[in-house]
Motif scaffolding. Structure first.
Motif, short mmCIF file in Angstrom:
data_model
loop_
_atom_site.label_atom_id
_atom_site.label_comp_id
_atom_site.label_asym_id
_atom_site.label_seq_id
_atom_site.Cartn_x
_atom_site.Cartn_y
_atom_site.Cartn_z
N UNK A 75 44.07 30.09 42.67
CA UNK A 75 44.25 30.16 41.91
C UNK A 75 44.25 30.98 40.26
N UNK A 76 44.17 32.51 41.29
CA UNK A 76 44.02 33.92 40.61
C UNK A 76 45.30 34.38 41.09
N UNK A 77 45.93 34.06 42.32
CA UNK A 77 47.82 34.27 42.27
C UNK A 77 48.28 33.43 41.59
N UNK B 29 53.45 37.06 35.24
CA UNK B 29 54.77 37.77 35.25
C UNK B 29 56.09 36.86 34.82
N UNK B 30 55.81 35.92 34.61
CA UNK B 30 56.68 34.73 34.12
C UNK B 30 57.04 35.40 32.57
#
Lengths: 195, 195
Positions: free
Chosen positions: A5-7, A14-15
């Motif tokens: 979830x964190x990633x 980032x998107x």
DNA sequence: ATTATCTATAGATCTATAGATAATGC
DNA sequence: ATTATCTATAGATCTATAGATAATGC
């Protein structure tokens, strides 16, 4: 390859960051979902686990771009004169992917979804309030109207400075509007110098 | 179906007219060649007998839009105050396909070909000269710089008024900037009233 | 003979979805 | 079991070109 979830939250951010830069540089229709994903180090298939549609990315990217600018303006506590000189600088003009989104996207926003227009308007109000708070003490009249004049001149001038291909004319536009605005809102004794 | 040289010229003009309206309304990338041709009563295949490329249509359409505006401004010989009120009116704001192309296209122009940017710049200079000639007698200082301030405020204010979805805020933007500009350039005795 | 227009289409690109894979998290 | 990501692709759309048709203009 991000899976927790964190990633996922990092990936999402980032998107949005890539989109907020490329939309400003190329316009809201100027880059494809696939190219945004590639620049974020991903492939197109994963996009729709993050956003219901491309339009949703536009809304988030517009909001993120404006929030980031307002954040940096808030921390850079400064005078109106310095604000004007910074906004109407060649450095700002050349930041075509990280410059003020209110200026870079104003025409695109008028042609896009209501959700993106709402996000834009909300951030515009923030920027106007900030500008009002920077007015020199003793400024007379309607502060909101004066902030609107300044921001309109900002948006028009930096837009024109980017539109014209001649670097000399581009610089002239910036310096002319900058000095005109500074003369209009002197830091002290507004009545002494009128020209 | 038109085949003579005279008819071809008319057809050419009709394509440019459609493009000059739709590019302003939808942005320079907002409509396809096929749709422009259809709206001009033609099919897409004939397009490349009139233009070497889509970019060439953009150049012609930008030039035509600006020339048409400058032409109508020249005939409407008027005062600066009336110019300001007309430009920053709700009627002009709502002309999204026939309004001032310098404003409607400023962001798109910054992202397009040099040829279109040159055509745009040339017409910008015309509009600025016109504005300079409308300055009240006795206006002090750099007329070119003051014209740039006014036109920048024009472009920013009408852009913002089209971007925000709330009609009340949209009207406020127009009336605030309009009254601020009018106060800055009074018809007589520029030194008397400063606020 | 030339050419302005038409129909048809090649080749590129775009949004969105389908289905496979592999790691998370109960 | 769920899901974040991947590869692959369906279906739509876009610019530009090819070839047919029919009127112009020497």
């Amino acid at each position: 390859m991000g899976y927790s979830q964190a990633e996922k939250a990092e990936t999402h951010q980032r998107i949005v960051d890539v989109a907020s830069r490329r939309f400003r540089e190329l316009g809201l229709e100027g880059i494809s979902v696939a190219d945004v994903m590639n620049e974020a180090g991903l492939t197109v298939g994963g996009f729709y686990k993050h956003f219901a549609s491309r339009d949703d990315l536009v809304v988030e990217a517009v909001a993120a771009a404006c929030d980031e600018m307002n954040q940096s303006l808030l921390t850079a506590q400064t005078t109106l004169k310095k604000s004007i000189q910074t906004y109407l600088s060649e450095a700002h003009r050349d930041k075509v992917d990280t410059g003020c989104p209110l200026a870079l996207l104003v025409n695109d926003i008028a042609r896009t979804t209501d959700d993106a227009r709402e996000a834009y308007t909300q951030r515009l109000e923030n920027s106007l309030s900030l500008l009002e708070s920077q007015m020199p003490k003793g400024t007379e009249g309607n502060l909101r109207a004066k902030a609107l004049l300044i921001y309109s001149a900002y948006i028009g001038a930096i837009g024109l400075s980017r539109a014209v291909p001649d670097p000399k004319l581009s610089s002239q536009i910036l310096s002319a509007v900058s000095s005109q605005l500074i003369a209009l809102f002197p830091a002290k004794k507004p009545q002494t110098a009128a020209a």
